[in-house]
Design a protein around this motif. Structure first.
Motif, PDB file in Angstrom:
ATOM      1  N   UNK A 190       0.844  -1.195   0.000  1.00 22.45           N
ATOM      2  CA  UNK A 190       0.000   0.000   0.000  1.00 22.45           C
ATOM      3  C   UNK A 190       0.881   1.247   0.000  1.00 22.45           C
ATOM      4  N   UNK A 191       0.539   2.210  -0.847  1.00 24.68           N
ATOM      5  CA  UNK A 191       1.253   3.477  -0.916  1.00 24.68           C
ATOM      6  C   UNK A 191       0.423   4.535  -0.218  1.00 24.68           C
ATOM      7  N   UNK A 192       1.005   5.172   0.809  1.00 21.28           N
ATOM      8  CA  UNK A 192       0.264   6.131   1.623  1.00 21.28           C
ATOM      9  C   UNK A 192       0.972   7.488   1.584  1.00 21.28           C
ATOM     10  N   UNK A 193       0.373   8.467   0.881  1.00 25.10           N
ATOM     11  CA  UNK A 193       0.969   9.803   0.873  1.00 25.10           C
ATOM     12  C   UNK A 193       0.742  10.495   2.220  1.00 25.10           C
ATOM     13  N   UNK A 199       3.536  -1.539   3.650  1.00 24.97           N
ATOM     14  CA  UNK A 199       2.989  -0.201   3.490  1.00 24.97           C
ATOM     15  C   UNK A 199       4.152   0.769   3.337  1.00 24.97           C
ATOM     16  N   UNK A 200       4.129   1.547   2.273  1.00 20.67           N
ATOM     17  CA  UNK A 200       5.142   2.568   2.065  1.00 20.67           C
ATOM     18  C   UNK A 200       4.487   3.924   2.262  1.00 20.67           C
ATOM     19  N   UNK A 201       4.940   4.629   3.284  1.00 19.11           N
ATOM     20  CA  UNK A 201       4.490   5.993   3.531  1.00 19.11           C
ATOM     21  C   UNK A 201       5.512   6.916   2.882  1.00 19.11           C
ATOM     22  N   UNK A 202       5.035   7.938   2.177  1.00 16.55           N
ATOM     23  CA  UNK A 202       5.951   8.827   1.470  1.00 16.55           C
ATOM     24  C   UNK A 202       5.437  10.257   1.518  1.00 16.55           C
ATOM     25  N   UNK A 203       6.374  11.193   1.404  1.00 16.55           N
ATOM     26  CA  UNK A 203       6.048  12.618   1.438  1.00 16.55           C
ATOM     27  C   UNK A 203       5.212  12.993   0.226  1.00 16.55           C
ATOM     28  N   UNK A 204       4.029  13.523   0.481  1.00 17.20           N
ATOM     29  CA  UNK A 204       3.148  13.957  -0.604  1.00 17.20           C
ATOM     30  C   UNK A 204       3.417  15.407  -0.976  1.00 17.20           C
ATOM     31  N   UNK A 205       4.113  16.124  -0.097  1.00 14.45           N
ATOM     32  CA  UNK A 205       4.345  17.556  -0.310  1.00 14.45           C
ATOM     33  C   UNK A 205       5.773  17.817  -0.806  1.00 14.45           C
ATOM     34  N   UNK A 206       6.153  17.051  -1.831  1.00 14.58           N
ATOM     35  CA  UNK A 206       7.451  17.242  -2.480  1.00 14.58           C
ATOM     36  C   UNK A 206       7.269  17.009  -3.976  1.00 14.58           C
TER      37      UNK A 206
END
Length: 168
Positions: A36-39, A59-66
């Motif tokens: 799962x990709x979670x911004x 689950x991969x959490x990643x910066x959505x504000x970049x």
């Protein structure tokens, strides 16, 4: 490490046109478990990306504000940990997971993330593999790709010296 990452990167099938989310979806299918990709936004004290692995999914959490390029690199860095078979933790992972995933119990976070701590070589390996995947994806664009960009400069110098970007 350089040669191992190059061998792995060269063996991967990349979607054309390249898209990190499509690449990760194919990785999930090959691994037989969802990723799962979670911004995430508003995380100044947290890492740009985080891999959380449970018994049933990753689950991969990643910066959505970049930027989109930075997001792709973050996604590929975390996916590289899975590809390389690294353990599922990082020094700040437990507190970050509690902050970003408050519905997970503390015991689950501790069990999943607290088993091991990434050593520096694992972070370098994931970073190198992510960079090599992006470099391959850029090359697959063909002759319309810009020449002489920073990726070519970094990889060209590393190839000339035979040591790779991290000295071997």
């Amino acid at each position: 490490m350089w040669e191992r990452c190059r061998t792995v990167a060269d063996s991967l099938q990349l979607p054309v046109p390249f898209d990190a989310a499509r690449f990760i979806a194919a990785l999930a299918e090959r691994r037989g478990r969802p990723i799962d990709l979670v911004p995430v936004t508003g995380r100044p004290q947290l890492p740009c990306g985080l891999l959380v692995t449970t018994d049933t999914a990753d689950c991969i959490l990643y910066a959505a504000d970049t930027t989109e390029l930075h997001q792709q690199h973050i996604l590929l860095h975390e996916a590289a940990h899975l590809i390389c078979g690294h353990p599922e933790s990082a020094p700040a992972a437990a507190s970050a997971a509690r902050t970003l995933l408050p519905n997970l119990s503390g015991a689950l976070v501790a069990r999943v993330l607290g088993r091991t701590v990434y050593r520096e070589p694992q972070e370098r390996e994931a970073e190198l593999l992510a960079s090599m995947i992006l470099h391959r994806a850029q090359q697959s664009v063909g002759p319309a790709a810009p020449q002489g960009n920073w990726v070519d400069a970094v990889f060209g110098r590393a190839e000339d010296s035979g040591t790779g970007p991290h000295g071997g």
